[in-house]
Design a protein around this motif. Structure first.
Motif, PDB file in Angstrom:
ATOM      1  N   VAL A  78       4.711  -0.094   5.644  1.00  0.00           N
ATOM      2  CA  VAL A  78       5.791   0.324   6.536  1.00  0.00           C
ATOM      3  C   VAL A  78       6.541   1.529   5.978  1.00  0.00           C
ATOM      4  O   VAL A  78       6.997   2.395   6.734  1.00  0.00           O
ATOM      5  CB  VAL A  78       6.774  -0.846   6.801  1.00  0.00           C
ATOM      6  N   ASN A 131      11.464   0.922  11.983  1.00  0.00           N
ATOM      7  CA  ASN A 131      10.750  -0.139  11.259  1.00  0.00           C
ATOM      8  C   ASN A 131      11.105  -0.143   9.784  1.00  0.00           C
ATOM      9  O   ASN A 131      11.215  -1.205   9.159  1.00  0.00           O
ATOM     10  CB  ASN A 131       9.244   0.036  11.433  1.00  0.00           C
ATOM     11  N   TRP A 142      12.807  -3.198   7.786  1.00  0.00           N
ATOM     12  CA  TRP A 142      12.185  -3.741   6.577  1.00  0.00           C
ATOM     13  C   TRP A 142      13.188  -3.783   5.429  1.00  0.00           C
ATOM     14  O   TRP A 142      13.278  -4.778   4.703  1.00  0.00           O
ATOM     15  CB  TRP A 142      10.979  -2.884   6.190  1.00  0.00           C
TER      16      TRP A 142
END
Length: 248
Positions: A195, A203, A207
């Motif tokens: 990611v 994203n 995360w």
């Protein structure tokens, strides 16, 4: 900001204050740090600043006169009374939130004790705050004053190269900081999470938020007891607990 530090051992400070971020902050005139040997304010020919405690007992106690006189001279040219902080094992445990509070002040004075303790009149009639950097006892308050100075000065506008650095530090958000990675992406078969290489900013932020929560849950769950959790954070915590059950 101006910081005055009252100590019996001024020679302890140049190495810390003359290096790294603290050095640069002073060079950029974002902070003025003044270390004062309060022994110079003693009213006796031997510059004695301590004496035996009334009622007997072990150790020596710092006399009020040198410290009161030193503070009065420092503040004689100031209109606004500064925060006067006593470094003491009996004080409030220091925290990132306290650092952020003190970083808003224009003038701070730190009192570094030594020997058995302070004359109680210093606590009652001079200081505004008593702070401790942990539940242990040091030889004096000098190391504590260095810790406070470093943690406060780095929060001042313009001190850090990236202003966001202080905002995302551990404890500033109420959570421990998320993990960090840098080049190479593959080091001896140990790979950076996909990611972080995706370029997808939403994203990546999700995360980081999730991993900050995971790290806090694993290492400092006490911090979560004081936190109002979002629905997303509750869902992540439930997922962490379920993952643990699967591994058992």
């Amino acid at each position: 900001m101006k910081i005055d530090i009252l100590t019996l051992f001024p020679e302890m400070f140049p190495g810390v204050f003359g290096s790294s971020i603290l050095k640069h902050a002073q060079e950029k005139e974002l902070v003025t740090i003044n270390v004062v040997d309060f022994r110079e304010f003693a009213d006796n020919k031997h510059n004695k600043v301590d004496d035996y405690p009334y009622g007997g007992g072990a150790g020596m106690v710092l006399r009020p006169q040198p410290i009161f006189d030193a503070v009065e001279e420092i503040t004689s040219q100031t209109e606004k009374k500064p925060r006067i902080v006593l470094l003491c094992p009996q004080g409030e445990t220091y925290s990132q939130q306290k650092a952020e509070e003190l970083a808003k002040e224009e003038h701070l004075i730190f009192l570094c004790g030594h020997y058995e303790g302070y004359d109680e009149r210093i606590r009652e009639h001079l200081v505004t705050d008593e702070l401790s950097i942990g539940d242990y006892v040091l030889t004096g308050g000098e190391v504590g004053a260095m810790v406070l100075t470093d943690s406060i000065v780095r929060l001042l506008p313009g001190v850090l190269g990236n202003a966001e650095s202080a905002v995302t530090d551990s404890f500033s958000t109420g959570l421990l900081e998320h993990p960090h990675y840098t080049r190479p992406a593959d080091f001896r078969g140990l790979k950076v999470p996909d990611v972080l290489l995706s370029g997808h900013h939403v994203n990546i932020e999700n995360w980081r938020a999730k991993e900050a929560l995971r790290r806090t849950w694993q290492r400092r769950p006490d911090l979560l007891r004081e936190r109002t959790l979002t629905e997303q954070e509750k869902a992540w915590l439930h997922q962490f607990e379920e993952d643990i059950k699967k591994d058992l």
